[in-house]
Design an enzyme around this catalytic site. Structure first.
Site, PDB file in Angstrom:
ATOM      1  N   HIS A 266     117.555  10.441  54.547  1.00 50.39           N
ATOM      2  CA  HIS A 266     118.871  10.355  55.184  1.00 50.39           C
ATOM      3  C   HIS A 266     119.609   9.142  54.620  1.00 50.39           C
ATOM      4  O   HIS A 266     119.004   8.115  54.335  1.00 50.39           O
ATOM      5  CB  HIS A 266     118.723  10.190  56.706  1.00 50.39           C
ATOM      6  CG  HIS A 266     119.972  10.532  57.454  1.00 50.39           C
ATOM      7  ND1 HIS A 266     120.994   9.648  57.621  1.00 50.39           N
ATOM      8  CD2 HIS A 266     120.367  11.686  58.033  1.00 50.39           C
ATOM      9  CE1 HIS A 266     121.967  10.229  58.307  1.00 50.39           C
ATOM     10  NE2 HIS A 266     121.615  11.469  58.570  1.00 50.39           N
ATOM     11  N   ASP A 322     117.484  18.200  60.173  1.00 52.25           N
ATOM     12  CA  ASP A 322     117.287  19.578  59.682  1.00 52.25           C
ATOM     13  C   ASP A 322     115.819  19.976  59.619  1.00 52.25           C
ATOM     14  O   ASP A 322     115.495  21.166  59.655  1.00 52.25           O
ATOM     15  CB  ASP A 322     117.945  19.727  58.302  1.00 52.25           C
ATOM     16  CG  ASP A 322     119.461  19.672  58.425  1.00 52.25           C
ATOM     17  OD1 ASP A 322     120.090  18.840  57.773  1.00 52.25           O
ATOM     18  OD2 ASP A 322     120.003  20.454  59.239  1.00 52.25           O
TER      19      ASP A 322
HETATM   20  C1  SDX Z   1     122.321  16.007  57.248  1.00 52.39           C
HETATM   21  O1  SDX Z   1     125.138  11.975  56.975  1.00 52.39           O
HETATM   22  C2  SDX Z   1     124.706  12.569  58.048  1.00 52.39           C
HETATM   23  O2  SDX Z   1     124.733  12.067  59.130  1.00 52.39           O
HETATM   24  C3  SDX Z   1     124.193  13.982  57.814  1.00 52.39           C
HETATM   25  C4  SDX Z   1     123.531  14.659  59.008  1.00 52.39           C
HETATM   26  C5  SDX Z   1     124.532  14.950  60.116  1.00 52.39           C
HETATM   27  O3  SDX Z   1     124.113  15.018  61.283  1.00 52.39           O
HETATM   28  O4  SDX Z   1     125.719  15.214  59.774  1.00 52.39           O
HETATM   29  O5  SDX Z   1     122.490  13.825  59.501  1.00 52.39           O
HETATM   30  C6  SDX Z   1     122.929  16.009  58.609  1.00 52.39           C
HETATM   31  O6  SDX Z   1     122.979  16.346  56.309  1.00 52.39           O
HETATM   32  C7  SDX Z   1     120.913  15.518  57.085  1.00 52.39           C
HETATM   33  C8  SDX Z   1     120.420  15.517  55.607  1.00 52.39           C
HETATM   34  C9  SDX Z   1     120.045  16.942  55.210  1.00 52.39           C
HETATM   35  N1  SDX Z   1     119.720  16.978  53.774  1.00 52.39           N
HETATM   36  C10 SDX Z   1     118.449  17.148  53.350  1.00 52.39           C
HETATM   37  O7  SDX Z   1     117.469  17.166  54.085  1.00 52.39           O
HETATM   38  C11 SDX Z   1     118.308  17.318  51.841  1.00 52.39           C
HETATM   39  C12 SDX Z   1     117.129  16.491  51.338  1.00 52.39           C
HETATM   40  N2  SDX Z   1     117.472  15.070  51.470  1.00 52.39           N
HETATM   41  C13 SDX Z   1     118.056  14.408  50.346  1.00 52.39           C
HETATM   42  O8  SDX Z   1     118.652  15.147  49.351  1.00 52.39           O
HETATM   43  C14 SDX Z   1     118.600  13.013  50.628  1.00 52.39           C
HETATM   44  O9  SDX Z   1     117.646  12.343  51.346  1.00 52.39           O
HETATM   45  C15 SDX Z   1     119.956  12.892  51.302  1.00 52.39           C
HETATM   46  C16 SDX Z   1     120.981  13.664  50.576  1.00 52.39           C
HETATM   47  C17 SDX Z   1     119.871  13.329  52.714  1.00 52.39           C
HETATM   48  C18 SDX Z   1     120.350  11.411  51.274  1.00 52.39           C
HETATM   49  O10 SDX Z   1     120.373  11.051  49.974  1.00 52.39           O
HETATM   50  P1  SDX Z   1     120.913   9.632  49.424  1.00 52.39           P
HETATM   51  O11 SDX Z   1     121.108   8.663  50.523  1.00 52.39           O
HETATM   52  O12 SDX Z   1     122.053   9.903  48.506  1.00 52.39           O
HETATM   53  O13 SDX Z   1     119.669   9.141  48.625  1.00 52.39           O
HETATM   54  P2  SDX Z   1     119.401   9.475  47.091  1.00 52.39           P
HETATM   55  O14 SDX Z   1     119.625  10.949  46.816  1.00 52.39           O
HETATM   56  O15 SDX Z   1     120.140   8.487  46.272  1.00 52.39           O
HETATM   57  O16 SDX Z   1     117.810   9.221  46.984  1.00 52.39           O
HETATM   58  C19 SDX Z   1     117.275   7.872  46.913  1.00 52.39           C
HETATM   59  C20 SDX Z   1     115.864   8.054  46.362  1.00 52.39           C
HETATM   60  C21 SDX Z   1     115.823   8.854  45.064  1.00 52.39           C
HETATM   61  O17 SDX Z   1     114.657   8.497  44.369  1.00 52.39           O
HETATM   62  P3  SDX Z   1     114.693   7.402  43.128  1.00 52.39           P
HETATM   63  O18 SDX Z   1     115.937   7.700  42.329  1.00 52.39           O
HETATM   64  O19 SDX Z   1     114.716   6.054  43.817  1.00 52.39           O
HETATM   65  O20 SDX Z   1     113.422   7.692  42.384  1.00 52.39           O
HETATM   66  O21 SDX Z   1     115.067   8.817  47.288  1.00 52.39           O
HETATM   67  C22 SDX Z   1     114.682  10.055  46.701  1.00 52.39           C
HETATM   68  C23 SDX Z   1     115.622  10.271  45.540  1.00 52.39           C
HETATM   69  O22 SDX Z   1     115.000  11.071  44.538  1.00 52.39           O
HETATM   70  N3  SDX Z   1     114.841  11.094  47.711  1.00 52.39           N
HETATM   71  C24 SDX Z   1     114.040  12.153  47.845  1.00 52.39           C
HETATM   72  C25 SDX Z   1     114.521  12.866  48.945  1.00 52.39           C
HETATM   73  N4  SDX Z   1     115.599  12.233  49.443  1.00 52.39           N
HETATM   74  C26 SDX Z   1     115.795  11.141  48.668  1.00 52.39           C
HETATM   75  N5  SDX Z   1     112.959  12.546  47.132  1.00 52.39           N
HETATM   76  C27 SDX Z   1     112.356  13.697  47.544  1.00 52.39           C
HETATM   77  N6  SDX Z   1     112.763  14.433  48.604  1.00 52.39           N
HETATM   78  C28 SDX Z   1     113.843  14.051  49.314  1.00 52.39           C
HETATM   79  N7  SDX Z   1     114.238  14.786  50.334  1.00 52.39           N
END
Ligand code: SDX
Length: 386
Positions: A266, A322
């Site tokens: 998140h 989710d």
């Molecule tokens: C919702 O904003 C809100 O409030 C949203 C929400 C709401 O109520 O409206 O809470 C609802 O949208 C929840 C999120 C649902 N999405 C997912 O579950 C999709 C999977 N999660 C990710 O894609 C991610 O965690 C996000 C999009 C939710 C947040 O991403 P960020 O803050 O942009 O973080 P990032 O993509 O820059 O990742 C940082 C690091 C990376 O690794 P490195 O580059 O440091 O090696 O963390 C890793 C990412 O690869 N990472 C993950 C991951 N999430 C982040 N690696 C594997 N699996 C994951 N799910």
């Protein structure tokens, strides 16, 4: 100066940590893992409130008293029936259309039938918030019936919002456990600070466009798998794993392939999402009644594996809203591709509340970008280009 220009030269990717305005609607405490609507913790609201009370709280700014809550219920029930032209329009949507695209289209059409569509005043906006909240549920259920070759089931007047939706989806009156589970889900997802879809709604509202355009912007934004469609993707991943024994090998393979674990991580929460805790509890309760624990067992096991993995621990990646929405909605018998529309059915309360908050003290939302391209290039006539 009221609007002192805060120009920063370097871009913040994804606006991470950027504070764009103030709000009184909800507070997301990502460090402590707490969520408040208008000052009330979701701990109180999930346990004690009805969805109708929470909707009124977000829209009006205070919990309704006895006469106010009966009026809220009456008004929401009164506008449940969607304009008849819309049901005909739903029949023209391709049967295999993803429900979120059907919802995006039909809410856009709904604007044509709303007598207050072009009135952004507070009273008209409140009326549209009620209509959008009630009719979104009716239209989601109607689309599901139509795509299954059935006629939409008319809404009932004697059921609360959550129970009526389940009734329109199945034709049967839901159990108290199922109704309360869905109502708790709708309460937990109603608002969440400046998430991407809410921000999209506010950007649209800030140009003084109309409420329906703002909600269509939000639906299109929520549809993405990084946001509101993660619940559907999370279920698909649990079904792909198929068995608790397969969780660990599946996880190792997913890591090797650098796949995102859907429902995990998140932008704001760096601890377990407080909503996930309630949804996990809900899924456990439902698995006791619907006798379909397999998906939940897989989710619980995958959470355990993720929580022990250094890559995820270092990055503070925990289950979000989710992750456990997936098994909970699955056990309520909801089709996976409808999950994002249920998210929208809840968040439309927050979106409409944010649109009204934006209009109460509006300024056009227009950030800047740091230009990094070429400049002052000489003109090259066509015949001289390589
Ligand atoms: C919702 O904003 C809100 O409030 C949203 C929400 C709401 O109520 O409206 O809470 C609802 O949208 C929840 C999120 C649902 N999405 C997912 O579950 C999709 C999977 N999660 C990710 O894609 C991610 O965690 C996000 C999009 C939710 C947040 O991403 P960020 O803050 O942009 O973080 P990032 O993509 O820059 O990742 C940082 C690091 C990376 O690794 P490195 O580059 O440091 O090696 O963390 C890793 C990412 O690869 N990472 C993950 C991951 N999430 C982040 N690696 C594997 N699996 C994951 N799910």
């Amino acid at each position: 100066m009221a609007n002192a220009i805060q120009s920063s030269t370097s871009a913040t990717r994804g606006l991470e940590g950027v504070v764009v305005t103030t709000t009184q609607l909800s507070k997301v405490d990502g460090t402590a893992g707490r969520l408040y609507y208008r000052g009330y913790s979701i701990d109180h609201l999930a346990k004690n409130a009805s969805f109708e009370e929470v909707a009124y709280l977000l829209w009006a700014g205070h919990l309704p008293n006895a006469s106010e809550i009966s009026k809220v219920r009456e008004d929401l029930v009164a506008c449940r029936t969607a304009p008849s032209g819309l049901v005909d329009a739903l029949r023209k949507v391709p049967l295999n259309a993803p429900p979120m695209t059907a919802l995006r289209s039909i809410i856009s059409l709904l604007g044509h039938y709303d007598p207050d569509a072009e009135d952004n005043g507070p009273e008209a906006s409140m009326r549209k918030a009620y209509r959008l909240t009630s009719q979104m549920a009716t239209l989601v259920a109607a689309f599901d019936q139509i795509r299954k070759g059935k006629d939409p089931i008319p809404p009932r007047q004697d059921l609360n919002h959550a129970a009526n939706f389940l009734y329109m989806l199945t034709g049967e009156e839901p159990s108290d456990i199922a109704s309360r589970a869905l109502e708790t889900y709708l309460i937990l997802l109603a608002d969440h600070g400046f998430n991407a879809s809410t921000f999209a709604a506010r950007v649209t509202a800030s140009t003084l466009s109309d409420m329906h355009s703002a909600i269509v912007s939000a639906i299109g934004t929520l549809k993405g798998p990084l946001h509101g469609a993660a619940n559907q993707r999370a279920l698909e991943q649990f079904l792909e794993i198929g068995d608790v024994e397969n969780v660990k090998p599946w996880f190792e393979k997913a890591k090797a392939e650098k796949r995102r674990i859907m429902g995990v991580g998140h932008r704001v929460y760096k601890v377990v999402d407080p909503r996930a805790r309630y949804l996990r509890q809900m899924a456990l309760q439902l698995s006791g009644t619907t006798g379909n624990p397999q998906v939940l067992d897989i989710a619980l096991k995958l959470e355990e594996v993720v929580s022990e993995d250094p890559y995820f621990v270092e990055r503070k990646l925990y289950p979000n809203v989710d992750y456990y929405s997936a098994p909970a909605l699955y056990m309520l018998g909801i089709d996976a591709d409808l999950f994002p529309t249920l998210f929208a059915m809840s968040r439309v309360v927050g979106w409409t509340a944010h649109v009204m908050e934006q209009w109460a003290n509006n300024r056009l939302i227009r950030p800047r970008a740091q230009f990094i391209g070429d400049l002052d290039l000489p003109w090259v006539p066509l015949e001289e280009r390589p």
